[in-house]
Design a protein around this motif. Structure first.
Motif, PDB file in Angstrom:
ATOM      1  N   LEU A  68       1.002  -1.117   0.041  1.00 39.90           N
ATOM      2  CA  LEU A  68       0.162  -0.120  -0.052  1.00 39.90           C
ATOM      3  C   LEU A  68       1.034   1.054   0.111  1.00 39.90           C
ATOM      4  O   LEU A  68       1.488   1.405   1.080  1.00 39.90           O
ATOM      5  N   PRO A  69       0.783   2.033  -0.927  1.00 35.13           N
ATOM      6  CA  PRO A  69       1.534   3.199  -1.142  1.00 35.13           C
ATOM      7  C   PRO A  69       0.726   4.216  -0.242  1.00 35.13           C
ATOM      8  O   PRO A  69      -0.220   4.730  -0.305  1.00 35.13           O
ATOM      9  N   LEU A  70       1.455   4.409   0.979  1.00 33.99           N
ATOM     10  CA  LEU A  70       0.853   5.468   2.015  1.00 33.99           C
ATOM     11  C   LEU A  70       0.973   6.976   1.259  1.00 33.99           C
ATOM     12  O   LEU A  70       1.859   7.173   0.634  1.00 33.99           O
ATOM     13  N   THR A  71       0.019   7.708   1.570  1.00 37.05           N
ATOM     14  CA  THR A  71      -0.135   9.138   0.980  1.00 37.05           C
ATOM     15  C   THR A  71       0.257  10.237   1.945  1.00 37.05           C
ATOM     16  O   THR A  71       0.603  11.315   1.778  1.00 37.05           O
ATOM     17  N   SER A  72       0.111   9.678   3.248  1.00 37.09           N
ATOM     18  CA  SER A  72       0.366  10.880   4.181  1.00 37.09           C
ATOM     19  C   SER A  72       0.846   9.973   5.653  1.00 37.09           C
ATOM     20  O   SER A  72       0.465   9.021   5.875  1.00 37.09           O
ATOM     21  N   VAL A  73       1.387  10.925   6.639  1.00 37.36           N
ATOM     22  CA  VAL A  73       1.510  10.550   7.947  1.00 37.36           C
ATOM     23  C   VAL A  73       0.221  10.366   8.744  1.00 37.36           C
ATOM     24  O   VAL A  73       0.184   9.401   9.391  1.00 37.36           O
ATOM     25  N   ALA A  74      -0.981  11.225   8.338  1.00 43.48           N
ATOM     26  CA  ALA A  74      -1.878  11.082   8.967  1.00 43.48           C
ATOM     27  C   ALA A  74      -2.625   9.749   8.768  1.00 43.48           C
ATOM     28  O   ALA A  74      -3.302   8.591   9.563  1.00 43.48           O
ATOM     29  N   GLN A  75      -2.372   9.142   7.318  1.00 44.06           N
ATOM     30  CA  GLN A  75      -3.060   7.700   6.922  1.00 44.06           C
ATOM     31  C   GLN A  75      -2.205   6.810   7.532  1.00 44.06           C
ATOM     32  O   GLN A  75      -2.758   5.690   8.144  1.00 44.06           O
ATOM     33  N   ALA A  76      -1.048   6.819   7.696  1.00 40.55           N
ATOM     34  CA  ALA A  76       0.046   5.918   8.483  1.00 40.55           C
ATOM     35  C   ALA A  76      -0.347   5.661   9.878  1.00 40.55           C
ATOM     36  O   ALA A  76      -0.338   4.692  10.563  1.00 40.55           O
ATOM     37  N   GLU A  77      -0.463   6.792  10.658  1.00 37.20           N
ATOM     38  CA  GLU A  77      -0.799   6.843  12.017  1.00 37.20           C
ATOM     39  C   GLU A  77      -2.215   6.288  12.117  1.00 37.20           C
ATOM     40  O   GLU A  77      -2.494   5.674  13.293  1.00 37.20           O
ATOM     41  N   GLU A  78      -3.376   6.511  11.467  1.00 39.85           N
ATOM     42  CA  GLU A  78      -4.403   5.988  11.606  1.00 39.85           C
ATOM     43  C   GLU A  78      -4.545   4.407  11.174  1.00 39.85           C
ATOM     44  O   GLU A  78      -5.045   3.767  12.197  1.00 39.85           O
ATOM     45  N   ASP A  90       9.778   3.802  11.799  1.00 46.57           N
ATOM     46  CA  ASP A  90      10.843   4.060  10.562  1.00 46.57           C
ATOM     47  C   ASP A  90      10.015   4.587   9.504  1.00 46.57           C
ATOM     48  O   ASP A  90      10.236   5.685   8.741  1.00 46.57           O
ATOM     49  N   VAL A  91       8.710   3.945   9.257  1.00 51.56           N
ATOM     50  CA  VAL A  91       7.770   4.230   8.066  1.00 51.56           C
ATOM     51  C   VAL A  91       7.360   5.544   8.298  1.00 51.56           C
ATOM     52  O   VAL A  91       7.392   6.260   7.448  1.00 51.56           O
ATOM     53  N   ILE A  92       6.869   5.793   9.667  1.00 52.16           N
ATOM     54  CA  ILE A  92       6.327   7.422   9.866  1.00 52.16           C
ATOM     55  C   ILE A  92       7.457   8.133   9.779  1.00 52.16           C
ATOM     56  O   ILE A  92       7.262   9.254   9.163  1.00 52.16           O
ATOM     57  N   LYS A  93       8.580   8.084  10.078  1.00 51.51           N
ATOM     58  CA  LYS A  93       9.861   8.997   9.888  1.00 51.51           C
ATOM     59  C   LYS A  93      10.304   9.442   8.430  1.00 51.51           C
ATOM     60  O   LYS A  93      10.163  10.365   8.164  1.00 51.51           O
ATOM     61  N   ARG A  94       9.977   8.140   7.569  1.00 49.37           N
ATOM     62  CA  ARG A  94      10.227   8.440   6.190  1.00 49.37           C
ATOM     63  C   ARG A  94       9.011   9.145   5.506  1.00 49.37           C
ATOM     64  O   ARG A  94       9.498  10.109   4.703  1.00 49.37           O
ATOM     65  N   LEU A  95       7.846   8.983   5.963  1.00 51.85           N
ATOM     66  CA  LEU A  95       6.714   9.944   5.543  1.00 51.85           C
ATOM     67  C   LEU A  95       6.993  11.356   5.911  1.00 51.85           C
ATOM     68  O   LEU A  95       6.609  12.255   5.144  1.00 51.85           O
ATOM     69  N   ARG A  96       7.275  11.630   7.115  1.00 51.90           N
ATOM     70  CA  ARG A  96       7.692  12.822   7.474  1.00 51.90           C
ATOM     71  C   ARG A  96       8.789  13.622   7.102  1.00 51.90           C
ATOM     72  O   ARG A  96       8.976  14.752   7.165  1.00 51.90           O
ATOM     73  N   GLY A  97       9.707  12.797   6.430  1.00 52.19           N
ATOM     74  CA  GLY A  97      10.821  13.369   5.673  1.00 52.19           C
ATOM     75  C   GLY A  97      10.894  14.319   4.677  1.00 52.19           C
ATOM     76  O   GLY A  97      11.984  14.928   3.973  1.00 52.19           O
ATOM     77  N   GLY A  98       9.722  14.544   4.080  1.00 55.16           N
ATOM     78  CA  GLY A  98       9.418  15.294   2.994  1.00 55.16           C
ATOM     79  C   GLY A  98       8.248  14.995   2.296  1.00 55.16           C
ATOM     80  O   GLY A  98       7.083  15.107   2.732  1.00 55.16           O
ATOM     81  N   ASP A  99       8.078  14.734   0.884  1.00 52.61           N
ATOM     82  CA  ASP A  99       6.948  14.546   0.219  1.00 52.61           C
ATOM     83  C   ASP A  99       6.418  13.123   0.631  1.00 52.61           C
ATOM     84  O   ASP A  99       6.892  12.213   0.142  1.00 52.61           O
ATOM     85  N   ALA A 100       5.440  13.032   1.559  1.00 55.40           N
ATOM     86  CA  ALA A 100       4.949  11.854   1.967  1.00 55.40           C
ATOM     87  C   ALA A 100       4.464  10.733   0.879  1.00 55.40           C
ATOM     88  O   ALA A 100       4.774   9.649   0.875  1.00 55.40           O
ATOM     89  N   ALA A 101       3.642  11.316  -0.207  1.00 49.87           N
ATOM     90  CA  ALA A 101       3.157  10.384  -1.107  1.00 49.87           C
ATOM     91  C   ALA A 101       4.410   9.552  -1.854  1.00 49.87           C
ATOM     92  O   ALA A 101       4.379   8.565  -2.372  1.00 49.87           O
TER      93      ALA A 101
END
Length: 145
Positions: A68-78, A90-101
């Motif tokens: 599943l290609p996550l599109t945002s930190v909010a989606q991952a956290e949900e 680590d997944v959350i950190k990578r999503l926060r590191g720039g363009d989440a999508a």
């Protein structure tokens, strides 16, 4: 019409014996294809896959690893709030590191590449969640086509 029966399986269900019992039950009910929950933890997925192979269930049904290609930190956290969620810090950190999508596509492509190389995996299922361009990007980055 000729139909193929598919079922969802949960590779992160623990103890592993519970995951195997669930997988056996679905194959016993006629599932010919097993679609996993989206994979975010390759080690946990591989543990389940090894157990499935050890009892020969991979010979009775085609295992399709889902990404599943996550599109945002909010989606991952949900998603992370769900019991047994394999989404790591680590997944959350990578999503926060720039363009989440873009990070979500990169993560999904990396997982797809590694999963498709695992013995017993016969296909990759990309959850597009309504974002087909992201699925196309995963296919391209993971060299699935």
């Amino acid at each position: 019409p000729s139909l193929t029966v598919a079922a969802a399986v949960h590779p992160y269900l623990r103890p592993i014996e519970m995951a195997l019992a669930q997988t056996r039950k679905k194959i016993g009910a006629g599932a010919q294809i097993l679609l996993t929950d989206p994979i975010f933890d390759l080690a946990g997925f591989e543990e389940w896959l090894k157990a499935v192979r050890a009892v020969g269930l991979d010979k009775r049904a085609a295992i399709t690893a889902s990404v599943l290609p996550l599109t945002s930190v909010a989606q991952a956290e949900e998603l992370r709030t769900r019991p047994g969620s394999p989404i790591s810090d680590d997944v959350i950190k990578r999503l926060r590191g720039g363009d989440a999508a873009q990070a979500g596509v990169a993560i999904a492509a990396e997982i797809a590449l590694k999963a498709k190389a695992m013995p017993g995996v016969r296909g990759i299922h990309i959850h597009s969640a309504g974002c087909e361009p992201l699925a196309a990007s995963v296919i391209k980055e993971a060299r699935l086509a």
